[in-house]
Each structure stands twice: as structure tokens, then as C-alpha cells.
Motif scaffolding. Sequence first.
Motif, short mmCIF file in Angstrom:
data_model
loop_
_atom_site.label_atom_id
_atom_site.label_comp_id
_atom_site.label_asym_id
_atom_site.label_seq_id
_atom_site.Cartn_x
_atom_site.Cartn_y
_atom_site.Cartn_z
N VAL A 59 18.62 20.01 -12.33
CA VAL A 59 18.44 20.36 -10.93
C VAL A 59 17.28 19.59 -10.32
O VAL A 59 17.31 19.22 -9.15
CB VAL A 59 18.25 21.88 -10.78
CG1 VAL A 59 17.88 22.26 -9.37
CG2 VAL A 59 19.51 22.61 -11.19
N ALA A 60 16.26 19.33 -11.12
CA ALA A 60 15.08 18.63 -10.61
C ALA A 60 15.24 17.11 -10.63
O ALA A 60 14.39 16.40 -10.09
CB ALA A 60 13.86 19.02 -11.44
N SER A 61 16.32 16.62 -11.21
CA SER A 61 16.50 15.17 -11.30
C SER A 61 16.83 14.58 -9.93
O SER A 61 17.32 15.27 -9.04
CB SER A 61 17.62 14.84 -12.29
OG SER A 61 18.87 15.13 -11.72
N PRO A 62 16.58 13.29 -9.76
CA PRO A 62 16.90 12.64 -8.48
C PRO A 62 18.39 12.66 -8.15
O PRO A 62 18.78 12.58 -7.01
CB PRO A 62 16.43 11.19 -8.68
CG PRO A 62 15.48 11.24 -9.81
CD PRO A 62 15.88 12.40 -10.67
N ARG A 63 19.24 12.78 -9.16
CA ARG A 63 20.68 12.81 -8.94
C ARG A 63 21.21 14.23 -8.74
O ARG A 63 22.41 14.44 -8.68
CB ARG A 63 21.42 12.20 -10.13
CG ARG A 63 21.24 10.74 -10.23
CD ARG A 63 22.00 10.07 -9.14
NE ARG A 63 22.59 8.85 -9.64
CZ ARG A 63 23.45 8.16 -8.95
NH1 ARG A 63 23.86 8.60 -7.80
NH2 ARG A 63 23.93 7.06 -9.41
N ALA A 64 20.35 15.22 -8.67
CA ALA A 64 20.78 16.60 -8.49
C ALA A 64 21.55 16.74 -7.19
O ALA A 64 21.36 15.97 -6.26
CB ALA A 64 19.59 17.54 -8.50
N GLY A 65 22.40 17.71 -7.16
CA GLY A 65 23.19 17.95 -5.96
C GLY A 65 24.66 17.87 -6.27
O GLY A 65 25.09 17.95 -7.42
N LEU A 66 25.45 17.72 -5.23
CA LEU A 66 26.89 17.73 -5.38
C LEU A 66 27.37 16.62 -6.31
O LEU A 66 28.30 16.83 -7.08
CB LEU A 66 27.56 17.61 -4.01
CG LEU A 66 29.07 17.73 -4.01
CD1 LEU A 66 29.51 19.07 -4.57
CD2 LEU A 66 29.62 17.52 -2.61
N TYR A 67 26.73 15.45 -6.27
CA TYR A 67 27.14 14.35 -7.14
C TYR A 67 27.11 14.79 -8.60
O TYR A 67 28.07 14.57 -9.35
CB TYR A 67 26.22 13.14 -6.93
CG TYR A 67 26.47 12.05 -7.93
CD1 TYR A 67 27.54 11.18 -7.77
CD2 TYR A 67 25.65 11.89 -9.04
CE1 TYR A 67 27.79 10.19 -8.70
CE2 TYR A 67 25.90 10.91 -9.98
CZ TYR A 67 26.96 10.05 -9.80
OH TYR A 67 27.20 9.07 -10.72
N LEU A 68 26.04 15.41 -9.03
CA LEU A 68 25.91 15.84 -10.42
C LEU A 68 26.87 16.97 -10.75
O LEU A 68 27.48 17.00 -11.81
CB LEU A 68 24.46 16.25 -10.73
CG LEU A 68 24.14 16.56 -12.18
CD1 LEU A 68 24.46 15.37 -13.08
CD2 LEU A 68 22.67 16.94 -12.32
N VAL A 69 27.05 17.91 -9.82
CA VAL A 69 27.99 19.01 -10.04
C VAL A 69 29.41 18.45 -10.18
O VAL A 69 30.16 18.86 -11.07
CB VAL A 69 27.91 20.04 -8.90
CG1 VAL A 69 29.00 21.09 -9.04
CG2 VAL A 69 26.56 20.70 -8.87
N LEU A 70 29.77 17.52 -9.31
CA LEU A 70 31.11 16.91 -9.39
C LEU A 70 31.29 16.13 -10.70
O LEU A 70 32.37 16.18 -11.30
CB LEU A 70 31.36 15.99 -8.20
CG LEU A 70 31.60 16.69 -6.86
CD1 LEU A 70 31.69 15.66 -5.75
CD2 LEU A 70 32.84 17.55 -6.91
N GLN A 71 30.26 15.45 -11.11
CA GLN A 71 30.32 14.70 -12.36
C GLN A 71 30.55 15.65 -13.54
O GLN A 71 31.39 15.40 -14.40
CB GLN A 71 29.03 13.91 -12.54
CG GLN A 71 29.05 12.91 -13.64
CD GLN A 71 27.75 12.11 -13.68
OE1 GLN A 71 26.69 12.63 -13.38
NE2 GLN A 71 27.85 10.86 -14.05
N ARG A 72 29.83 16.76 -13.55
CA ARG A 72 29.99 17.73 -14.63
C ARG A 72 31.33 18.45 -14.54
O ARG A 72 31.97 18.72 -15.56
CB ARG A 72 28.84 18.73 -14.60
CG ARG A 72 27.53 18.13 -15.05
CD ARG A 72 26.40 19.10 -14.86
NE ARG A 72 25.25 18.70 -15.65
CZ ARG A 72 24.38 19.56 -16.14
NH1 ARG A 72 24.51 20.84 -15.94
NH2 ARG A 72 23.36 19.13 -16.85
N ALA A 73 31.78 18.78 -13.35
CA ALA A 73 33.08 19.43 -13.18
C ALA A 73 34.20 18.50 -13.62
O ALA A 73 35.18 18.94 -14.25
CB ALA A 73 33.27 19.86 -11.74
N THR A 74 34.07 17.22 -13.32
CA THR A 74 35.07 16.24 -13.75
C THR A 74 35.13 16.17 -15.27
O THR A 74 36.22 16.09 -15.84
CB THR A 74 34.75 14.85 -13.15
OG1 THR A 74 34.77 14.97 -11.72
CG2 THR A 74 35.76 13.81 -13.60
N ALA A 75 33.98 16.23 -15.92
CA ALA A 75 33.96 16.24 -17.39
C ALA A 75 34.71 17.46 -17.93
O ALA A 75 35.46 17.35 -18.91
CB ALA A 75 32.53 16.21 -17.89
N ALA A 76 34.53 18.61 -17.29
CA ALA A 76 35.24 19.81 -17.72
C ALA A 76 36.75 19.64 -17.51
O ALA A 76 37.56 20.00 -18.37
CB ALA A 76 34.72 21.03 -16.97
#
Length: 180
Positions: A59-76
Amino acid sequence: ARLAMTVLLVLAALGLDLVDQQGRGEYPSLVLLFAPVAPLLGVAAVWSRRLDPSYELAVASPRAGLYLVLQRATAALLVVIPALAAAGWAVGASPARWLLPCLAFTAGALALGEVVGLSRAAIGLAAGWVIGVVGPSLLTATSPVLLAPGALPAWAALTVVVAIVLALRRDAYTGLRSGR
């Protein structure tokens, strides 16, 4: 753990479908009924404070936000969708009938997750589907209208609308408050 539970759910549905096909084959496919919401367990885990030991770092990373959530959701989704496709192929439940609803529910969980938390949104949507669609379909032994080929344009429109909402609120997944 939640992805493993999802794959086990798919395997259990496949087993019950195969048993039903050996008998009279009177019930709709459980693989088809559960496919739209099966990925939600994995999606719920991708942005969970309790399930992700590196949540605060992410969450604290510079890439936090929807981009990271979408990336993780895509992995799932990349784990669950092939399992669903294989199970669907084995019982004759074409991905054409469940893939758009699956994407709509995933996007819907992400959009609602901005407001109530991703885990709550995913569990709520899955419970609503099971109570409102799976249960009645099994009681009446009929395939739901929501998974009929004629419903696909509505699922596509819903997916587009939810994707627009996600794009407009792309900053909602930043900060520690987003992990409710």
C-alpha cells in the motif's frame, strides 16, 4: 489459501456434476452456477490486511492503487479461470456462458471494494449470487436465465459500466485505509 479453496470448490462442483451426469442429469451444472463468483475468494485475498503479510509495504509503494490491485486480481484470475475452463470443458459448461459474468463480478467486487473493503464486497457479491441464483436453480432444477446466451449483452454492458467506475475512482485503493 483462498486460491486453493477456490480450486477445491471448482473440483467439488466438477465431481458433483460428473456424479449427476452418471445419474439422471437433472440438475444444472454446478461448475456453470459457481463459475461467475468462483474467482471472488482469490480476488478478496489480493488486498487484504489480514491475509497479506506485505500489505503495508504494498500500500505504501509508489505503485499502490488500482494498478496494483488490478495486477493482483489478474494473477488470481489467471489461476482460477483455467481451472474453471477445464472443469467446464469436462461437463460441457462453455466458458462463453460464464466468462463475462465472472469478469463483471470481479470488476464489481473491485468497485464495491473501494467503498466497503474488497473482502466484504467479494463475500457479499458471492453470497448474493448463491442465495439469489444458485439456490433457486438447484431447487427448480433449471439453468438460470442470467447465464443464458441472451443475457451476455447485459453482462458486457455491466462490465463496461463497472470498469468506467473503477477508472474514475482509480485513486481509491491508495493508503492504508483502503484495506478494510
